[in-house]
Design an enzyme around this catalytic site. Structure first.
Site, PDB file in Angstrom:
ATOM      1  N   LYS A 101       0.691  -1.133   0.077  1.00 43.90           N
ATOM      2  CA  LYS A 101      -0.175  -0.127   0.131  1.00 43.90           C
ATOM      3  C   LYS A 101       0.839   1.158  -0.054  1.00 43.90           C
ATOM      4  O   LYS A 101       0.356   2.255  -0.526  1.00 43.90           O
ATOM      5  CB  LYS A 101      -0.972  -0.062   1.263  1.00 43.90           C
ATOM      6  CG  LYS A 101      -2.105  -0.960   1.024  1.00 43.90           C
ATOM      7  CD  LYS A 101      -3.040  -1.149   2.272  1.00 43.90           C
ATOM      8  CE  LYS A 101      -3.948  -2.217   2.150  1.00 43.90           C
ATOM      9  NZ  LYS A 101      -4.939  -2.205   3.407  1.00 43.90           N
TER      10      LYS A 101
ATOM     11  N   LYS B  32      -7.323 -11.407  -6.126  1.00 46.44           N
ATOM     12  CA  LYS B  32      -8.775 -11.654  -5.341  1.00 46.44           C
ATOM     13  C   LYS B  32      -9.636 -10.347  -5.352  1.00 46.44           C
ATOM     14  O   LYS B  32      -9.008  -9.446  -5.855  1.00 46.44           O
ATOM     15  CB  LYS B  32      -8.080 -11.591  -3.735  1.00 46.44           C
ATOM     16  CG  LYS B  32      -8.092 -10.497  -3.023  1.00 46.44           C
ATOM     17  CD  LYS B  32      -7.844 -10.499  -1.476  1.00 46.44           C
ATOM     18  CE  LYS B  32      -7.943  -9.187  -0.878  1.00 46.44           C
ATOM     19  NZ  LYS B  32      -7.886  -9.187   0.600  1.00 46.44           N
TER      20      LYS B  32
ATOM     21  N   LYS C 110     -12.382  -4.213  -3.497  1.00 47.76           N
ATOM     22  CA  LYS C 110     -12.944  -2.862  -3.756  1.00 47.76           C
ATOM     23  C   LYS C 110     -12.510  -1.878  -4.378  1.00 47.76           C
ATOM     24  O   LYS C 110     -12.904  -1.075  -5.251  1.00 47.76           O
ATOM     25  CB  LYS C 110     -13.407  -2.116  -2.349  1.00 47.76           C
ATOM     26  CG  LYS C 110     -14.363  -3.269  -1.466  1.00 47.76           C
ATOM     27  CD  LYS C 110     -14.530  -2.571  -0.016  1.00 47.76           C
ATOM     28  CE  LYS C 110     -15.119  -3.303   0.885  1.00 47.76           C
ATOM     29  NZ  LYS C 110     -15.387  -2.436   2.208  1.00 47.76           N
TER      30      LYS C 110
END
Length: 348
Positions: free
Chosen positions: A133, A214, A217
């Protein structure tokens, strides 16, 4: 990965098998966009089951965690309500669990600070989520992004939770929570239960556009994520565009045929059939036809949820009251625990 598998095995030894009457389950979900099929299969279905099987279950909409990446205030406010409505529509019942908004219980953040002062930086720097991230934010990730696993530990420990439902991508975070609990207990006396994992047995739902990743969102490929509240037309389109391969037969082989195998996983998840049963039913079908069958199964599964979510969102004051009532009950549990923590660390 080898280290992660070792952690999984260690945590699995503590997996909850029956309700002893003393167990408390805590789990949270971020209000960062619409909930999707992966959330439903990996978490929400289990949440509905846990509230029926166990006496003390807490589900939190963790809006403090949502601030680890930039959010427009109006968008975050609406996302909190959207998430609440979808959870209720999926079967989460505030009469059988505590459903609340994290930021309405300030003890979460306060305990997060205390636990952060017991945790060294190298321990958190090893987390792969931080590395990924931070890189995605041009290596300008915030302090909040760096320390959110510690706030996650506070979320769990504040209620003296004994069990936490986790997927494989969260086992390292739960291991940190366990380490922090043990460190606190060693320093201040035996206070926190060391929480154990409830490992999901559901196969991971993959992106429809990139079955090696995966479903998420934050997937930049919007056709890759199947939202619970998508319209029938959107669902059909996303399955039509789903990545498969050049073999038309429907088989299950995640290593060599990840795209088709992902469709089989989804089909099994929304129908309750086993992988073997799904494959047997689809003998003779080509993948183009099969996409339509899976799309229809998903439409049938989510239609009542979509309709109920839409109805609930027409009364925002009701959703706000649900969260407020849940927060009041959560505070009743959190306050005596936090007051004792204040005494133990020397604040009073």
């Amino acid at each position: 990965m080898a280290a992660a598998r070792g952690v999984i095995r260690a945590l699995h030894r503590g997996t909850l098998t029956q309700n002893s009457g003393m167990d408390r389950i805590f789990s949270g979900i971020q209000p960062t966009g619409k909930l999707h099929l992966g959330n439903y299969c990996g978490a929400i279905q289990n949440w509905v089951r846990f509230q029926e099987e166990y006496n003390s279950v807490l589900y939190s909409i963790v809006d403090l965690h949502a601030l680890t990446v930039p959010r427009e205030p109006a968008v975050l406010r609406q996302s909190i309500l959207d998430t609440t409505a979808t959870l209720l529509a999926c079967g989460i019942n505030p009469e059988k669990c505590l459903l609340f908004q994290q930021s309405q219980v300030p003890e979460h953040a306060e305990l997060g600070w205390i636990l952060g002062c017991l945790t060294n930086m190298p321990r958190v720097q090893t987390f792969p989520q931080w590395k990924v991230k931070n890189a995605s934010q041009n290596y300008e990730g915030t302090v909040g992004l760096f320390t959110y696993p510690i706030l996650q530990a506070a979320d769990i420990l504040l209620y003296k939770s004994t069990h936490v439902p986790v997927g494989e991508d969260q086992v390292l975070h739960l291991e940190l929570t366990r380490d922090i609990a043990q460190h606190f207990n060693k320093k201040y006396g035996n206070f926190f239960p060391v929480p154990k994992a409830i490992l999901s047995t559901t196969k991971k739902v993959r992106s429809l556009r990139d079955p090696t990743a995966k479903m998420s969102k934050s997937d930049p490929q919007k056709l890759g994520t199947l939202n619970i509240t998508d319209s029938p037309e959107e669902i059909v389109l996303k399955f039509r565009k789903a990545v498969t391969d050049f073999t038309s037969e429907v088989t299950y082989d995640p290593d060599s045929r990840p795209g088709v195998s992902n469709l089989v996983t989804i089909h099994a998840a929304v129908t309750g059939l086993s992988i073997k049963e799904v494959v047997h039913q689809c003998v003779g079908l080509d993948t183009a036809h099969y996409k339509g069958i899976v799309a229809e199964a998903v439409i049938q599964k989510f239609a009542p949820i979509r309709n109920e979510s839409k109805r609930l969102l027409e009364d925002k004051s009701h959703l706000e009251k649900v969260l407020q009532a849940g927060a009041e009950k959560a505070k009743e549990l959190a306050s005596p625990v936090y007051q004792e923590i204040r005494r133990l660390v020397g604040f009073q």
